[in-house]
Every structure is written in structure tokens, then in C-alpha cells.
Design a protein around this motif. Structure first.
Motif, PDB file in Angstrom:
ATOM      1  N   LEU A 155       0.825  -1.218   0.000  1.00  0.00           N
ATOM      2  CA  LEU A 155       0.000   0.000   0.000  1.00  0.00           C
ATOM      3  C   LEU A 155       0.854   1.260   0.000  1.00  0.00           C
ATOM      4  CD1 LEU A 155      -2.884  -0.835   2.529  1.00  0.00           C
ATOM      5  CD2 LEU A 155      -2.781  -1.231   0.057  1.00  0.00           C
ATOM      6  N   ASN A 156       2.174   1.129   0.294  1.00  0.00           N
ATOM      7  CA  ASN A 156       3.058   2.296   0.334  1.00  0.00           C
ATOM      8  C   ASN A 156       3.539   2.634  -1.076  1.00  0.00           C
ATOM      9  OD1 ASN A 156       2.949   2.280   3.192  1.00  0.00           O
ATOM     10  ND2 ASN A 156       4.507   0.701   3.244  1.00  0.00           N
ATOM     11  N   GLY A 157       2.603   2.755  -1.977  1.00  0.00           N
ATOM     12  CA  GLY A 157       2.953   3.021  -3.365  1.00  0.00           C
ATOM     13  C   GLY A 157       1.675   3.189  -4.164  1.00  0.00           C
ATOM     14  N   MET A 158       1.829   3.179  -5.480  1.00  0.00           N
ATOM     15  CA  MET A 158       0.679   3.393  -6.354  1.00  0.00           C
ATOM     16  C   MET A 158       0.624   2.288  -7.392  1.00  0.00           C
ATOM     17  SD  MET A 158      -0.067   6.711  -8.752  1.00  0.00           S
ATOM     18  CE  MET A 158      -0.306   7.821  -7.372  1.00  0.00           C
ATOM     19  N   LEU A 159      -0.589   1.807  -7.635  1.00  0.00           N
ATOM     20  CA  LEU A 159      -0.784   0.818  -8.692  1.00  0.00           C
ATOM     21  C   LEU A 159      -0.901   1.555 -10.026  1.00  0.00           C
ATOM     22  CD1 LEU A 159      -1.399  -2.189  -9.467  1.00  0.00           C
ATOM     23  CD2 LEU A 159      -3.815  -1.579  -9.323  1.00  0.00           C
ATOM     24  N   LEU A 160      -0.051   1.170 -10.960  1.00  0.00           N
ATOM     25  CA  LEU A 160      -0.120   1.721 -12.311  1.00  0.00           C
ATOM     26  C   LEU A 160      -0.609   0.598 -13.209  1.00  0.00           C
ATOM     27  CD1 LEU A 160       0.568   4.158 -14.132  1.00  0.00           C
ATOM     28  CD2 LEU A 160       2.866   3.225 -14.364  1.00  0.00           C
ATOM     29  N   GLU A 161      -1.784   0.807 -13.765  1.00  0.00           N
ATOM     30  CA  GLU A 161      -2.391  -0.247 -14.585  1.00  0.00           C
ATOM     31  C   GLU A 161      -2.423   0.238 -16.035  1.00  0.00           C
ATOM     32  OE1 GLU A 161      -6.614  -2.653 -14.737  1.00  0.00           O
ATOM     33  OE2 GLU A 161      -6.044  -1.727 -12.857  1.00  0.00           O
ATOM     34  N   LEU A 162      -1.831  -0.561 -16.921  1.00  0.00           N
ATOM     35  CA  LEU A 162      -1.761  -0.189 -18.335  1.00  0.00           C
ATOM     36  C   LEU A 162      -2.406  -1.281 -19.151  1.00  0.00           C
ATOM     37  CD1 LEU A 162       1.898   0.659 -17.780  1.00  0.00           C
ATOM     38  CD2 LEU A 162       0.385   2.384 -18.703  1.00  0.00           C
ATOM     39  N   VAL A 170      -4.145   3.833  -9.143  1.00  0.00           N
ATOM     40  CA  VAL A 170      -4.963   3.518  -7.965  1.00  0.00           C
ATOM     41  C   VAL A 170      -4.084   3.642  -6.724  1.00  0.00           C
ATOM     42  CG1 VAL A 170      -6.510   1.840  -6.888  1.00  0.00           C
ATOM     43  CG2 VAL A 170      -6.159   1.773  -9.362  1.00  0.00           C
ATOM     44  N   ALA A 171      -4.596   4.303  -5.692  1.00  0.00           N
ATOM     45  CA  ALA A 171      -3.871   4.385  -4.426  1.00  0.00           C
ATOM     46  C   ALA A 171      -4.858   4.226  -3.284  1.00  0.00           C
ATOM     47  CB  ALA A 171      -3.145   5.732  -4.312  1.00  0.00           C
ATOM     48  N   THR A 172      -4.399   3.562  -2.220  1.00  0.00           N
ATOM     49  CA  THR A 172      -5.258   3.409  -1.040  1.00  0.00           C
ATOM     50  C   THR A 172      -4.386   3.227   0.193  1.00  0.00           C
ATOM     51  OG1 THR A 172      -6.991   2.101   0.024  1.00  0.00           O
ATOM     52  CG2 THR A 172      -5.461   0.895  -1.365  1.00  0.00           C
ATOM     53  N   ASP A 173      -4.880   3.708   1.340  1.00  0.00           N
ATOM     54  CA  ASP A 173      -4.175   3.452   2.602  1.00  0.00           C
ATOM     55  C   ASP A 173      -5.056   2.611   3.531  1.00  0.00           C
ATOM     56  OD1 ASP A 173      -6.129   5.183   3.412  1.00  0.00           O
ATOM     57  OD2 ASP A 173      -4.784   6.783   4.069  1.00  0.00           O
ATOM     58  N   GLY A 174      -6.094   2.000   2.956  1.00  0.00           N
ATOM     59  CA  GLY A 174      -6.969   1.158   3.772  1.00  0.00           C
ATOM     60  C   GLY A 174      -8.183   1.897   4.322  1.00  0.00           C
ATOM     61  N   HIS A 175      -8.098   3.249   4.376  1.00  0.00           N
ATOM     62  CA  HIS A 175      -9.242   4.035   4.862  1.00  0.00           C
ATOM     63  C   HIS A 175      -9.923   4.775   3.723  1.00  0.00           C
ATOM     64  CE1 HIS A 175      -7.852   3.306   8.928  1.00  0.00           C
ATOM     65  NE2 HIS A 175      -6.645   3.682   8.543  1.00  0.00           N
ATOM     66  N   LYS A 241       0.867  -8.057  -4.043  1.00  0.00           N
ATOM     67  CA  LYS A 241      -0.405  -8.067  -4.767  1.00  0.00           C
ATOM     68  C   LYS A 241      -1.263  -6.929  -4.253  1.00  0.00           C
ATOM     69  CE  LYS A 241      -4.042 -11.224  -6.381  1.00  0.00           C
ATOM     70  NZ  LYS A 241      -4.642 -10.089  -7.055  1.00  0.00           N
ATOM     71  N   PHE A 242      -1.657  -6.039  -5.140  1.00  0.00           N
ATOM     72  CA  PHE A 242      -2.468  -4.889  -4.751  1.00  0.00           C
ATOM     73  C   PHE A 242      -3.904  -5.356  -4.521  1.00  0.00           C
ATOM     74  CE2 PHE A 242      -4.248  -0.591  -5.136  1.00  0.00           C
ATOM     75  CZ  PHE A 242      -3.256   0.148  -4.511  1.00  0.00           C
ATOM     76  N   PRO A 243      -4.593  -4.773  -3.513  1.00  0.00           N
ATOM     77  CA  PRO A 243      -5.976  -5.225  -3.247  1.00  0.00           C
ATOM     78  C   PRO A 243      -6.874  -5.027  -4.471  1.00  0.00           C
ATOM     79  CG  PRO A 243      -5.250  -3.558  -1.645  1.00  0.00           C
ATOM     80  CD  PRO A 243      -4.149  -3.708  -2.626  1.00  0.00           C
ATOM     81  N   ASP A 244      -7.918  -5.822  -4.550  1.00  0.00           N
ATOM     82  CA  ASP A 244      -8.868  -5.719  -5.655  1.00  0.00           C
ATOM     83  C   ASP A 244      -9.750  -4.485  -5.412  1.00  0.00           C
ATOM     84  OD1 ASP A 244     -10.690  -5.942  -7.636  1.00  0.00           O
ATOM     85  OD2 ASP A 244     -11.587  -7.816  -6.969  1.00  0.00           O
ATOM     86  N   TYR A 245      -9.344  -3.370  -6.030  1.00  0.00           N
ATOM     87  CA  TYR A 245     -10.024  -2.112  -5.744  1.00  0.00           C
ATOM     88  C   TYR A 245     -11.454  -2.086  -6.277  1.00  0.00           C
ATOM     89  CZ  TYR A 245      -8.608  -1.130 -10.557  1.00  0.00           C
ATOM     90  OH  TYR A 245      -8.421  -1.200 -11.902  1.00  0.00           O
ATOM     91  N   GLU A 246     -11.734  -2.883  -7.327  1.00  0.00           N
ATOM     92  CA  GLU A 246     -13.095  -2.897  -7.891  1.00  0.00           C
ATOM     93  C   GLU A 246     -14.113  -3.299  -6.819  1.00  0.00           C
ATOM     94  OE1 GLU A 246     -13.893  -2.210 -11.016  1.00  0.00           O
ATOM     95  OE2 GLU A 246     -12.086  -2.438 -12.227  1.00  0.00           O
ATOM     96  N   ARG A 247     -13.678  -4.204  -5.913  1.00  0.00           N
ATOM     97  CA  ARG A 247     -14.603  -4.710  -4.895  1.00  0.00           C
ATOM     98  C   ARG A 247     -14.918  -3.653  -3.843  1.00  0.00           C
ATOM     99  NH1 ARG A 247     -11.716  -9.141  -2.511  1.00  0.00           N
ATOM    100  NH2 ARG A 247     -12.996  -8.648  -0.715  1.00  0.00           N
ATOM    101  N   VAL A 248     -14.011  -2.678  -3.696  1.00  0.00           N
ATOM    102  CA  VAL A 248     -14.164  -1.683  -2.637  1.00  0.00           C
ATOM    103  C   VAL A 248     -15.132  -0.578  -3.038  1.00  0.00           C
ATOM    104  CG1 VAL A 248     -12.867  -0.053  -1.192  1.00  0.00           C
ATOM    105  CG2 VAL A 248     -11.809  -2.192  -1.920  1.00  0.00           C
ATOM    106  N   VAL A 249     -15.273  -0.362  -4.360  1.00  0.00           N
ATOM    107  CA  VAL A 249     -16.112   0.748  -4.823  1.00  0.00           C
ATOM    108  C   VAL A 249     -17.571   0.443  -4.477  1.00  0.00           C
ATOM    109  CG1 VAL A 249     -16.868   2.083  -6.818  1.00  0.00           C
ATOM    110  CG2 VAL A 249     -14.499   1.268  -6.679  1.00  0.00           C
ATOM    111  N   PRO A 250     -18.217   1.317  -3.667  1.00  0.00           N
ATOM    112  CA  PRO A 250     -19.592   1.023  -3.256  1.00  0.00           C
ATOM    113  C   PRO A 250     -20.561   1.156  -4.431  1.00  0.00           C
ATOM    114  CG  PRO A 250     -18.905   3.180  -2.438  1.00  0.00           C
ATOM    115  CD  PRO A 250     -17.712   2.580  -3.112  1.00  0.00           C
TER     116      PRO A 250
END
Length: 367
Positions: A155-162, A170-175, A241-250
């Protein structure tokens, strides 16, 4: 090694390269900058073993090509303190670097060039180029949400998806979570996902501007390399492995309101003055046409503000860390912001009205 150069031509690359150099180092040579001079080019290299930056500039005159490593901060501070348009000459004399300018003379210690580490050239598997302004916008829109020193190191970084015709950060700190996507003309098969460490992102964005000039990226198994004009930037990647951010989006929040972004930001900033210094919590009470923002602290001090919003629906109250909301309002470009809520225990979705290229998820607080 002996050459002369104008102060300005040396200072710009030196300032950027010195930014990579850490003050406290396990290896003494890492607090130095590597200077390499050829017949018509001067290159400066700084590294902390994770991130490497090479800046190139043109010297006025080269009497003797060569290389040396000198303390980065001291060299930068000397150059900054010299008068504008000063001419600088730098030479190696008896194992020391001697810098002369006008009637000034500085002698700096050096360390062997052979000790200076370079990030090994990995096999670059994918090469592509993006407009600098696009990459800068994507980083600026999401970098605030990167974690700092989280035990979940990925999480101490940024996901770059190409992927073909799309780049996403994508960036997240869990909150909280920040996602930004832009269409670009690239073809990447299969899609690439890299986690670039926090320091790498912050150094890379300093090299970018809002222009459509290209930045070329080379993606390797463990490194990413970026070329912009006179600079070559290399960063190790975070192996994780970066968390699956799609699942977090309400999805399916039924309470949607729209507010003036600048006004809401000012209201939250004022209310936060009397929030609990440790938890920074504020309560939002949403009702038809109005949002009431309230904060209090252990000293029994209270703040309450009202801001007009476009909303017609059931009333609801929810708590947030006010800093997270202010951060999002600070990076959104539009004049208005749309916030989607479901219930007091579900995350909120913040974005431009009707969507946009960025979306932000903020988890609620129990107050």
C-alpha cells in the motif's frame, strides 16, 4: 576531469537529482552525486538503491572528460548560493573536486566512482509512451491516498495499470481509495499492473509537466524506467499483490447529493478546527436541500456549519475523518462535487457530478 558550465545549466538537473539522494545513508557513497563528463554532455546521477535519477545537461567547455562522485547537498547548496549567470569550473585535483567561480573556490571530498551503485538494467519487456500531462494528471489525482509506512508494504505506493487504450492509477491506505483513468493511444498485451513505491511516484511527478510531450516508459519485471527529455528515472517495483479495488467501490448508494466544491471544502476546513485532534472526526447530517456539518472535541467545544446542497431524499447522519474529505475536494477539478451515500456504516463515493475520470471512496467513522 575538468569542465566549465553556467550555474543555471548545472542547477536544474542537480536540484532534481539531489532530491533522490537520502541524507542518512548506510553507504557513504549514496549521499554523493555521480558526475560524468564526455566531450559534449554532462550527466548527474543520484540513487538511494530504490530510485535512480539521471539528469543530462550541456557544459560550456570540456577540457578533460572523466567522472567523480561529490556530496550532493553541498554541491547543490554552493551552486544555489553563487550569483545568477555565474560561470562554474569543476576539476579533479589530487583526489578532490575543486569548484571555482569568479573569486570563490571550494574543495569537496570525493569517493571512488567504482563504489557508486547503478540499478542493473533489467530486461525491459514492454515499451510505450504517454503524454506527460496525462501521467501527471493521473498521479496528482490519486497520490494523496498512498499509505505511509504501512505494514502492508504494497500500500506504500501506487498501482499503475496499463491496458490497451487505457491507463489507470490507484492508491489506497486502507481508509480511502483513489482511482483515476484516462484513455490513451497505447497497445499493451497482456495488461500490465505495477506497484511503484511512494518515493518513486513523488520523484517521477517532479519530472512531468502539463504538456503533450511524450514520456516513454519501459516496464521490466522488477523495475520501471521513464525517459523525459534530459532525464532518465528508474524505480524498483514493489513485489506484492495490490488489493482488488473494484470490490471496494460502493455500488447502489441511493442518497446522492451535489455541492459546490470550494464552499464545501471551506466549511469542512473551518469545522475541523474544533474536531478531536487525534481522530479528526466530523458528523454530516444530510437533509433535503441542506448539509449540516458538526464537530466537537474533548474540551466540549463545538462547531456547526450549514451548506446548501442539491438533495431530496431521506435524512441521514454519517461520520468521517475530515482530512480525508478535504484531500479529495482539493484534487477534484470541477466546481461541483457529487457524493453518494448508502447508510452510516457504508463507504461514501465522491466524484464529479455524473462521474468523471476519477472516483474516490472514503470509509465512514463511528462517532
Amino acid at each position: 576531469m575538468k569542465f566549465s558550465i553556467s550555474r543555471e545549466a548545472l542547477l536544474r538537473p542537480l536540484t532534481l537529482v539531489a532530491g533522490v539522494v537520502e541524507r542518512r545513508q548506510t553507504l557513504p557513497v549514496l549521499s554523493n552525486v555521480l558526475i560524468q563528463v564526455s566531450a559534449d554532455e554532462l550527466s548527474l546521477t543520484g540513487t538511494d538503491l530504490e530510485v535512480e535519477l539521471i539528469g543530462r545537461t550541456a557544459p560550456m567547455q570540456v577540457d578533460q572528460p572523466g567522472a567523480a562522485t561529490v556530496p550532493a547537498r553541498k554541491l547543490m547548496d554552493i551552486c544555489k548560493s553563487l550569483p545568477e549567470q555565474a560561470e562554474i569550473s569543476l576539476a579533479l585535483e589530487e583526489g578532490r573536486a575543486v569548484l571555482r567561480s569568479g573569486r570563490s573556490r571550494f574543495t569537496l571530498s570525493t569517493l571512488p566512482v567504482a563504489e557508486f551503485p547503478n540499478i542493473e538494467e533489467g530486461q525491459g519487456s514492454v515499451e510505450l509512451s504517454l503524454p506527460r500531462g496525462t501521467l501527471k494528471h493521473l498521479i496528482d489525482a490519486t497520490s494523496f491516498a498512498m499509505a505511509q509506512q504501512d505494514v502492508r508494504y504494497y500500500l506504500n505506493g501506487m498501482l499503475l495499470e496499463l491496458r490497451s487504450n487505457l491507463v489507470r492509477t490507484v492508491a489506497t491506505d486502507g481508509h480511502r481509495l483513489a482511482v483515476c483513468s484516462r484513455p490513451v493511444e497505447i497497445s499493451v498485451e497482456p495488461a500490465q499492473k505495477l506497484i511503484v513505491p511512494r518515493k518513486g511516484i513523488l520523484e517521477l511527478v517532479r519530472l512531468l509537466d502539463d504538456s503533450d510531450e511524450p514520456v516513454s516508459l519501459t516496464l521490466g519485471a522488477s523495475h520501471v524506467r521513464a525517459h523525459t527529455g534530459d532525464f532518465t528515472f528508474t524505480s524498483k517495483l514493489v513485489d506484492g499483490k495490490f488489493p482488488d479495488y473494484e470490490r471496494v467501490v460502493p455500488r447502489g448508494g441511493d442518497k446522492v447529493f451535489i455541492a459546490e466544491r470550494a464552499e464545501l471544502r471551506q466549511v469542512l476546513s473551518r469545522t475541523s478546527i474544533l474536531s478531536n485532534e487525534k481522530y479528526r472526526g466530523v458528523r454530516l447530517h444530510l437533509e433535503e436541500g441542506n448539509l449540516r456539518v458538526m464537530a466537537n472535541n474533548p474540551e466540549q467545544e463545538e462547531a456547526e456549519e450549514n451548506v446548501a446542497v442539491e438533495y431530496s431524499g431521506a435524512a441521514m447522519e454519517i461520520g468521517f475523518n475530515v482530512g480525508y474529505l478535504i484531500d479529495v475536494l482539493g484534487v477534484l477539478d470541477e466546481d461541483r462535487v457529487q457524493m453518494t451515500l448508502a447508510d452510516p456504516n457504508s463507504s461514501a463515493l465522491m466524484e464529479e457530478p455524473g462521474g468523471g475520470d476519477a472516483m474516490y471512496v472514503v470509509m465512514p467513522m463511528r462517532l
